[in-house]
Structure formats: C-alpha cells, structure tokens
Design an enzyme around this catalytic site. Structure first.
Site, PDB file in Angstrom:
ATOM      1  N   ASN A 108       0.832  -1.195   0.000  1.00  0.00           N
ATOM      2  CA  ASN A 108       0.000   0.000   0.000  1.00  0.00           C
ATOM      3  C   ASN A 108       0.871   1.252   0.000  1.00  0.00           C
ATOM      4  OD1 ASN A 108      -0.473   1.965   2.484  1.00  0.00           O
ATOM      5  ND2 ASN A 108       0.168  -0.019   3.347  1.00  0.00           N
ATOM      6  N   PHE A 112      -2.054   7.926   4.493  1.00  0.00           N
ATOM      7  CA  PHE A 112      -2.912   8.452   5.565  1.00  0.00           C
ATOM      8  C   PHE A 112      -4.194   9.082   5.021  1.00  0.00           C
ATOM      9  CE2 PHE A 112       0.798   9.352   8.781  1.00  0.00           C
ATOM     10  CZ  PHE A 112       0.918   7.994   9.001  1.00  0.00           C
ATOM     11  N   SER A 169       5.128   5.099   8.971  1.00  0.00           N
ATOM     12  CA  SER A 169       4.585   4.858   7.635  1.00  0.00           C
ATOM     13  C   SER A 169       5.603   5.280   6.587  1.00  0.00           C
ATOM     14  CB  SER A 169       3.293   5.648   7.429  1.00  0.00           C
ATOM     15  OG  SER A 169       2.894   5.594   6.067  1.00  0.00           O
ATOM     16  N   ASN A 171       4.828   6.016   3.571  1.00  0.00           N
ATOM     17  CA  ASN A 171       4.092   6.663   2.491  1.00  0.00           C
ATOM     18  C   ASN A 171       3.866   8.158   2.675  1.00  0.00           C
ATOM     19  OD1 ASN A 171       3.747   4.139   1.145  1.00  0.00           O
ATOM     20  ND2 ASN A 171       2.179   3.630   2.652  1.00  0.00           N
ATOM     21  N   THR A 172       4.402   8.715   3.768  1.00  0.00           N
ATOM     22  CA  THR A 172       4.422  10.161   3.964  1.00  0.00           C
ATOM     23  C   THR A 172       5.880  10.587   3.979  1.00  0.00           C
ATOM     24  OG1 THR A 172       2.374  10.152   5.256  1.00  0.00           O
ATOM     25  CG2 THR A 172       3.824  12.058   5.518  1.00  0.00           C
ATOM     26  N   LYS A 202       4.515   3.390  17.186  1.00  0.00           N
ATOM     27  CA  LYS A 202       4.579   2.367  16.141  1.00  0.00           C
ATOM     28  C   LYS A 202       5.816   2.592  15.294  1.00  0.00           C
ATOM     29  CE  LYS A 202       1.805  -0.206  12.851  1.00  0.00           C
ATOM     30  NZ  LYS A 202       0.432  -0.500  12.405  1.00  0.00           N
ATOM     31  N   ASN A 231       5.569  -1.757  11.591  1.00  0.00           N
ATOM     32  CA  ASN A 231       4.777  -1.284  10.466  1.00  0.00           C
ATOM     33  C   ASN A 231       5.190  -2.038   9.201  1.00  0.00           C
ATOM     34  OD1 ASN A 231       3.082   0.417   8.879  1.00  0.00           O
ATOM     35  ND2 ASN A 231       3.515   2.144  10.224  1.00  0.00           N
TER      36      ASN A 231
END
Length: 341
Positions: A108, A112, A169, A171-172, A202, A231
């Site tokens: 993915n 967010f 994450s 993805n940021t 996390k 994660n």
C-alpha cells in the site's frame, strides 16, 4: 464468517481499495457484536488495561472508526482505528493498494487517507464497550509535524483507551525521520501526559541497531507505555506476484521473519521495561505464539484477514489456548518473553 471462502473470489475480482470500502459499508449494515469475554488463560494486563485476549485488529482496516462494534464482535481482544490526522486528507493518487495473492501479501501507498480527527472523535465517543486504541499521524503538508501529533493525542485522549503514534509509515515523505532519537525524544516530551491514556509508538521494521537503541531509550525515558513492532517494510524479500514492483509498504506473510527479528531486537534493547505489541505477517496461532515468547504482550492482524476472513481472530485465540497448555504454562501472560529470558 462461514461464507467468506465463497465471497473472497468476488472481492478479489475488484480493485483492492474498492473491495475494502465495500467491506466497510457491508459491515456498517450489521448489528454490533458483543466484545470478547475475558478468557482466564489468555487475558493479559498491559499499560493498566485489561485485554480479554491478546489478538487485536491493527490500524489501517477501520481508518475512520466506522465499524468498531462489528470488529470487536469477531473475537478481537482490542481494535486499533486510524491512522487519523488532524485535518482530513485524501492520501496519495490511486491506484495505491495492491494484493499480492501468490505471496499472501499487500503493498500500500495510501498516504494516511482519512476523514480527520473531528469526524472520528464523534463516532469514538459513542462506541460500545471493549478496548479501542487510536492510531494518529501527521498531515502530509504539515509545517510542524510534532504539533500535529500533540494535537492528535490531546484530541483523542478523552475517547481512546490508548493512543498509538505512527511515525513509521513509509508513504508520507520524511515521516520516518521522527524515529531518530532526538526527534522522537522531543515528540514524546510534548505528547506524553500523566493524566492521558497510555501512549504507544509504532515503529518500522527497517531499522538499524543504533536506531533501535535510540528509540528504546527515548521511549523509556519519556514514559511511553510501549512500542508496536512493526509497520510495513520498504524492503523487498523474494516475491512471486506480478505487483511486486509497486512502490509502498509491504505487509503480510513476507514480513513475518523481519518483524519477528525486529521484535527480538526491541525486547533486547528495552530489557523488558516496555510493553511490546507485535504486528507483521501474523497468520495463525503459531505465529502469534512465536511473538509472545519473543516478548510481545499483544499481537495485531490486518493483511491476514484479507486472505483468511473474519473468523481468524477466534481461530488464533483457540490455537493460542492450546499452545499455552501444551507448553506447560498456566496462562499466556506467563509465556511472554519466555524465549528471550
């Protein structure tokens, strides 16, 4: 739950993100179930909270806190919603969610996507019984990400049993820099409140030893309740699926060994001083048992649900109960860290 093997081919015929949204809509039509009853062999007390069993739903499935009662009704000992950001945001461009069926995995790069704190807070305030954690993050365009986390923790404190700070994450852009010891120390110094709910951090599985030690030190010194390990990963173990080259975070079965290794590292780095929640590649009772013995007090699932369906939490709890007895422990709590001590 018994219908899932029949429904899965229909869901897999759809784009992964569309199938997920349809699943959430369908669940919202169901009446909320009763939270899991306390199992004397599996219950565990973590950060002052009494979990009826150790199997939780990881953040990412119910981003906007829409189906908490329904998911608790499937046998989960706790549910973690989010990731929620202070302001609503659409996330990254689509397509951004991909099944890797041959690998029992998902990639993915959602970024967010969520409706923001305020909308979710109203739903959380009306939620039923059961333990619910709230996973929070920073807006992608924020000029002050630490301030975003502090605002999110303060907003969720009245409605969350615990808050998880997601600084891992992939993805940021730039978000994982908050795992640096100095940055995390500053964040926790502002976010941890004595009167607030327990605060978990996390972390990513893609960490070096000095980073692990720095995170552990900051978390202990600043009074965090524990760590969620781990994660999604940006690494790429050997994969078979045609979507294996997609950018984003990889979750599911291929993450299993890396997540277990990182859990062992954090158990060693913390010396058992912090509670650990294990996530990443957990598909069955043996996987969960390995994490418990390595030092986790709780485990979380998400990607495995895509492949196994909503009965998975109940099956894992049943397997854990057998493993506790087979290995000569009175309770699961007695087995925590047994392979690390």
């Amino acid at each position: 739950m018994a219908l899932y093997p029949l429904l899965r081919p229909l869901a897999f015929a759809l784009d992964a993100e569309r199938a997920h949204r349809l699943t959430i809509r369908a669940l919202k039509l169901l009446p909320g179930g009763e939270p899991a009853e306390r199992d004397p062999h599996l219950s565990v007390r973590v950060a002052g909270l009494d979990f009826p069993n150790p199997v939780g739903l990881a953040a990412g499935f119910d981003k906007d806190a829409e189906v908490i009662p329904q998911m608790l009704g499937f046998g989960f000992g706790f549910v973690e919603v989010g990731t929620l950001t202070p302001r609503p945001q659409p996330g990254n461009p689509r397509p951004r969610l991909f099944r890797l069926v041959e690998d029992r995995a998902v990639i993915n790069r959602l970024g967010f996507n969520n409706g923001g704190l305020e909308a979710a807070r109203g739903r959380l305030a009306k939620r039923c019984r059961g333990i619910v954690g709230v996973n929070v993050g920073a807006n992608g365009d924020s000029a002050d990400r630490v301030a975003d986390y502090v605002r999110a923790v303060e907003a969720m404190a009245p409605v969350a049993d615990y808050v998880a700070i997601n600084i891992s994450s992939p993805n940021t852009p730039g978000l994982r820099a908050l795992q640096d010891h100095g940055a995390l120390d500053d964040l926790l110094a502002q976010a941890v409140r004595e009167s607030g709910p327990p605060l978990f951090v996390k972390v990513a599985p893609d960490l070096e030893r000095d980073e692990i030690d720095g995170i552990a030190r900051a978390a202990i010194e600043r009074g965090a309740a524990g760590l969620i390990v781990a994660n999604t990963t940006v690494s790429r173990p050997p994969l078979r699926s045609k979507r294996k080259g997609e950018a984003g975070g990889l979750s599911g079965a291929p993450l299993k060994s890396l997540a277990l290794e990182r859990l062992r590292d954090f158990r060693s780095a913390t010396g058992g001083e912090l509670a650990l929640i294990a996530a990443g590649g957990i598909e069955n009772g043996v996987d969960a048992w390995d994490r418990i013995r390595a030092g986790a007090s709780l485990v979380q699932l998400y990607t495995a649900l895509v492949y196994e369906g909503p009965s998975l939490a109940q099956r894992i709890n049943a397997e854990l109960k057998r493993l506790v007895a087979l290995n000569g422990f009175a309770t699961l709590a007695d087995a925590i860290g047994a392979a690390a001590d």
